[in-house]
Design an enzyme around this catalytic site. Structure first.
Site, PDB file in Angstrom:
ATOM      1  N   ASP A 106      16.139 -20.091 -39.947  1.00 28.87           N
ATOM      2  CA  ASP A 106      14.930 -19.583 -40.359  1.00 28.87           C
ATOM      3  C   ASP A 106      15.369 -18.214 -41.054  1.00 28.87           C
ATOM      4  OD1 ASP A 106      13.643 -21.383 -38.823  1.00 28.87           O
ATOM      5  OD2 ASP A 106      13.251 -20.037 -37.272  1.00 28.87           O
TER       6      ASP A 106
HETATM    7  N1  URA Z   1      16.008 -22.726 -34.157  1.00 26.52           N
HETATM    8  C1  URA Z   1      15.062 -21.994 -34.426  1.00 26.52           C
HETATM    9  O1  URA Z   1      13.996 -21.987 -34.046  1.00 26.52           O
HETATM   10  N2  URA Z   1      15.235 -21.131 -35.820  1.00 26.52           N
HETATM   11  C2  URA Z   1      16.474 -21.345 -36.234  1.00 26.52           C
HETATM   12  O2  URA Z   1      16.755 -20.779 -37.514  1.00 26.52           O
HETATM   13  C3  URA Z   1      17.318 -22.136 -35.851  1.00 26.52           C
HETATM   14  C4  URA Z   1      17.156 -22.790 -34.733  1.00 26.52           C
END
Ligand code: URA
Length: 239
Positions: free
Chosen positions: A103
């Site tokens: 993310d």
């Molecule tokens: N899980 C998440 O919620 N975000 C990420 O970036 C990676 C795994």
């Protein structure tokens, strides 16, 4: 020499994406051994003389990196809103792209490569590659909630059972906990959704390790090339 679809060969040369290569073929921009080829299914190999828009193409050398993604960087090769993307951090003239997704606000380890085959193998859930995350969550998590996570949570109709969930520390003053969680699927926002399912919101998330690859002393925004032994080890994991 292995015969493959022309659009695949053009993509493997790094000249253009497969979709763009298909357009080039349809538009008569591709010449194989002196003849214009407009048929999309046509097979060829790198031993053929292939010209795309007049330029001879050759097999692109594969490159593999690990990258410590900073917060506020998009896991992509371009962004229509002009935000910073992972490949901004790479000077290579190869068509590199990130494997899987972190993310915007997640930091840590990403594999970056131009090897589509390895990328797919690493991302495929059946290969059960371990991804280790450190999550800072709001609140003090208790054994019962950790056990709920360990027993598995249904996301998108599939039960996700983390391989490990371990409380590393908690802080009553800031009302927060640090939890190590190991998953193998890699669904969208998986870690955040797992914690949400047991009533916690993730305030910080970092990926520390993928399989045997860890950040080591790689600083935020830094990358390093994998050595041939590490690349071989990666392929051994998925074959
Ligand atoms: N899980 C998440 O919620 N975000 C990420 O970036 C990676 C795994």
């Amino acid at each position: 020499m292995e015969m493959e679809r022309l659009q695949k060969i053009i993509a493997e040369s790094g000249y253009a994406s497969r979709r763009k290569a298909e357009e080039l073929i349809k538009n008569g921009k591709v010449v194989v051994n002196g003849k214009v080829v407009r048929e999309l299914g046509t097979k060829a190999s790198f031993s053929d003389d292939i010209l795309v828009e007049g330029k001879k193409i050759e097999r692109e050398e594969k490159e593999y990196y690990i990258f410590n993604k900073p917060r506020g960087v998009i896991t992509s090769t371009s962004d229509d809103k002009g935000r910073s993307v992972v490949t901004d951090y790479f000077g290579s003239n190869k068509r590199l792209y990130p494997v899987g997704r972190l993310d915007y606000d997640t930091t840590g380890l990403l594999i970056v490569t131009n090897d589509g085959e390895l990328a797919n193998l690493i991302m495929h859930p059946k290969n059960e590659i371990e991804k280790v995350y450190i999550a800072k969550i709001e609140g003090i998590i208790k054994g019962t909630e950790i056990n709920k996570l360990k027993n598995g949570i249904v996301l998108d109709g599939v039960k996700c059972i983390p391989k490990r969930v371990k409380l590393r520390s908690f802080d009553k003053k800031t009302n927060s906990s640090i939890v190590e969680i190991v998953i193998t699927e890699g669904k969208n926002h998986e870690v955040k959704r797992l914690f949400e399912a047991v009533g916690f919101s993730v305030s910080k998330l970092k990926r520390e390790r993928i399989a045997f690859l860890s950040l080591g002393n790689l600083q935020s925004g830094e990358s390093r090339k994998l050595n041939p032994k590490e690349v071989k080890q990666l392929f051994n994991l998925v074959k």
